[in-house]
Design a protein around this motif. Structure first.
Motif, PDB file in Angstrom:
ATOM      1  N   UNK A 147       0.868  -1.173   0.000  1.00 10.81           N
ATOM      2  CA  UNK A 147       0.000   0.000   0.000  1.00 10.81           C
ATOM      3  C   UNK A 147       0.911   1.231   0.000  1.00 10.81           C
ATOM      4  N   UNK A 148       1.357   1.583  -1.203  1.00 14.90           N
ATOM      5  CA  UNK A 148       2.302   2.672  -1.391  1.00 14.90           C
ATOM      6  C   UNK A 148       3.671   2.156  -1.757  1.00 14.90           C
ATOM      7  N   UNK A 149       4.424   2.991  -2.471  1.00 10.68           N
ATOM      8  CA  UNK A 149       5.762   2.615  -2.932  1.00 10.68           C
ATOM      9  C   UNK A 149       6.803   3.572  -2.375  1.00 10.68           C
ATOM     10  N   UNK A 150       7.742   3.026  -1.608  1.00 10.21           N
ATOM     11  CA  UNK A 150       8.819   3.809  -0.996  1.00 10.21           C
ATOM     12  C   UNK A 150       8.271   5.070  -0.312  1.00 10.21           C
ATOM     13  N   UNK A 151       7.377   4.835   0.636  1.00  7.18           N
ATOM     14  CA  UNK A 151       6.667   5.923   1.309  1.00  7.18           C
ATOM     15  C   UNK A 151       7.415   6.376   2.571  1.00  7.18           C
ATOM     16  N   UNK A 152       8.696   6.682   2.405  1.00  9.96           N
ATOM     17  CA  UNK A 152       9.513   7.111   3.532  1.00  9.96           C
ATOM     18  C   UNK A 152       9.122   8.464   4.088  1.00  9.96           C
ATOM     19  N   UNK A 153       8.298   9.211   3.349  1.00 11.62           N
ATOM     20  CA  UNK A 153       7.696  10.442   3.886  1.00 11.62           C
ATOM     21  C   UNK A 153       6.211  10.468   3.543  1.00 11.62           C
ATOM     22  N   UNK A 154       5.588   9.301   3.660  1.00 11.12           N
ATOM     23  CA  UNK A 154       4.159   9.216   3.403  1.00 11.12           C
ATOM     24  C   UNK A 154       3.836   9.141   1.922  1.00 11.12           C
ATOM     25  N   UNK A 155       2.557   9.361   1.579  1.00 13.63           N
ATOM     26  CA  UNK A 155       2.099   9.253   0.196  1.00 13.63           C
ATOM     27  C   UNK A 155       0.972  10.254  -0.048  1.00 13.63           C
ATOM     28  N   UNK A 156       0.600  10.379  -1.317  1.00 11.67           N
ATOM     29  CA  UNK A 156      -0.495  11.274  -1.702  1.00 11.67           C
ATOM     30  C   UNK A 156      -0.292  12.667  -1.093  1.00 11.67           C
ATOM     31  N   UNK A 157       0.856  13.248  -1.452  1.00  6.39           N
ATOM     32  CA  UNK A 157       1.202  14.570  -0.925  1.00  6.39           C
ATOM     33  C   UNK A 157       0.241  15.640  -1.458  1.00  6.39           C
ATOM     34  N   UNK A 158      -0.063  16.674  -0.651  1.00  8.14           N
ATOM     35  CA  UNK A 158       0.545  16.921   0.649  1.00  8.14           C
ATOM     36  C   UNK A 158      -0.275  16.367   1.811  1.00  8.14           C
ATOM     37  N   UNK A 159      -1.507  15.988   1.553  1.00 10.58           N
ATOM     38  CA  UNK A 159      -2.359  15.526   2.649  1.00 10.58           C
ATOM     39  C   UNK A 159      -1.746  14.367   3.420  1.00 10.58           C
ATOM     40  N   UNK A 160      -1.093  13.433   2.717  1.00  8.25           N
ATOM     41  CA  UNK A 160      -0.544  12.258   3.367  1.00  8.25           C
ATOM     42  C   UNK A 160       0.949  12.320   3.592  1.00  8.25           C
ATOM     43  N   UNK A 161       1.518  13.525   3.594  1.00  5.78           N
ATOM     44  CA  UNK A 161       2.963  13.676   3.809  1.00  5.78           C
ATOM     45  C   UNK A 161       3.266  13.458   5.282  1.00  5.78           C
ATOM     46  N   UNK A 162       4.116  12.478   5.571  1.00 12.88           N
ATOM     47  CA  UNK A 162       4.300  12.022   6.951  1.00 12.88           C
ATOM     48  C   UNK A 162       4.863  13.098   7.858  1.00 12.88           C
TER      49      UNK A 162
END
Length: 342
Positions: A167-182
């Motif tokens: 569920x996501x690829x290389x999500x080292x700072x989250x996904x679906x930016x900017x809402x899902x930016x870790x």
């Protein structure tokens, strides 16, 4: 013991018959079937390469189907990326199905990798699909859930047994930016992860859900992401890693990666999958030594907690799209690197 085996046989037959519709087969759980180590490759480019008349040859120079060639070299699994609405159709759900059918026909296991983007998602970019740009956050979660279900449902209706799903690829700072930016909102990233997780389990209840992070040697990064996910109620089954060393630092980087793997297992009580590896194709001796070391040390970790290793696009050669970390030479033949998979 004989009675127990007989009862198990009967139970299996009853289960098989009760499925009725051939699409309603029991999910395969690769953690329980044979407990064998996944030796795999990401082959997302293969249909596009074939459309451009790219050929693949074994070490003797005999032309072969690329997937069958990888199997002959010891691989038992493939990994396929999925894009939402790609402009040229490659890595769409329909293209993924074509590749998954070919792998399944060869008896290979399948990992599906959702990028949740119309193109590449990686540490430097996690762009929302164009159709999702104006969605609210709640709508974004629903879109993740619906897209994940849609792709997996297509695969299941075509009798593809999916063992693992990212569920996501290389999500080292989250996904679906900017809402899902870790680093801006870890809670949002956790909620998006759960939207994907729940969708996977709704279609393939036994598939293992992977959260995949780059730089498998970087324990601080992994602790930050997975501590954050855990504290925000995220769900995942497997910690996924990428590892891309050079010929000069592979030994040190592997040691750091193995140390990180042990920490992930201990800290979160999770299994680990090395989802991507690669090293320059023209450093084949170093690549072979590195991969043999990585396989040996991964498989030595107790209780089969490391599920496998996937080489990223080993079939790429002749500077295909500028990528040079494949494992085939310019003649389209496998390099020594793939000896590690035998």
């Amino acid at each position: 013991m004989k009675i127990s085996k007989a009862l198990l046989t009967v139970a299996y037959v009853v289960l098989f018959v009760s499925c009725g519709n051939k699409n309603e087969f029991p999910d395969i759980d690769p953690g329980k079937e044979e407990k064998n180590f996944a030796k795999g490759a990401d082959i997302g480019w293969i249909t596009e390469m074939e459309s451009n008349n790219v050929k693949f040859y074994n070490s003797a120079g005999v032309q072969m189907d690329g997937i069958a060639l990888l199997k002959s070299l010891g691989m038992n699994s493939i990994r396929l990326r999925v894009w939402v609405n790609p402009t040229n159709g490659w890595n769409s759900k329909e293209d993924v199905l074509v590749k998954a059918k070919r792998a399944a026909a060869l008896g290979m296991k399948v990992m599906i990798n959702f990028h949740y983007s119309d193109s590449w998602a990686d540490p430097g970019q996690q762009n929302k699909p164009a159709a999702w740009v104006s969605l609210s956050f709640d709508q974004l979660k629903s879109a993740v859930n619906a897209h994940t279900k849609d792709v997996l449902d297509l695969l299941k209706k075509n009798n593809i047994a999916v063992g693992w799903v990212q569920v996501g690829n290389e999500t080292g700072n989250g996904m679906l930016w900017n809402e899902g930016k870790a680093d801006q909102n870890m809670s949002n990233y956790a909620q998006l992860t759960n939207a994907g997780y729940d969708a996977v389990k709704a279609i393939y209840s036994n598939a293992k859900v992977i959260v995949h992070i780059h730089n498998g040697w970087d324990n601080n990064l992994f602790r930050w992401i997975f501590d954050g996910l855990k504290s925000n109620g995220a769900k995942w089954d497997v910690v996924g890693m990428s590892l891309y060393p050079s010929k000069d630092n592979w030994s040190q980087m592997t040691e750091q990666c193995i140390s990180n793997i042990r920490d992930m297992i201990s800290r979160y009580n999770k299994e680990v999958m090395i989802c991507e590896v690669g090293l320059s194709w023209d450093e084949e001796a170093a690549a072979e030594a590195w991969l043999k070391d990585l396989f040996s040390k991964s498989q030595a970790i107790s209780n089969n907690k490391v599920l496998g290793v996937f080489y990223w696009e080993p079939l790429a050669h002749n500077n295909w799209k500028g990528y040079t970390l494949g494992a085939f030479n310019n003649a389209g033949r496998p390099t020594k690197a793939l000896n590690a998979f035998k």
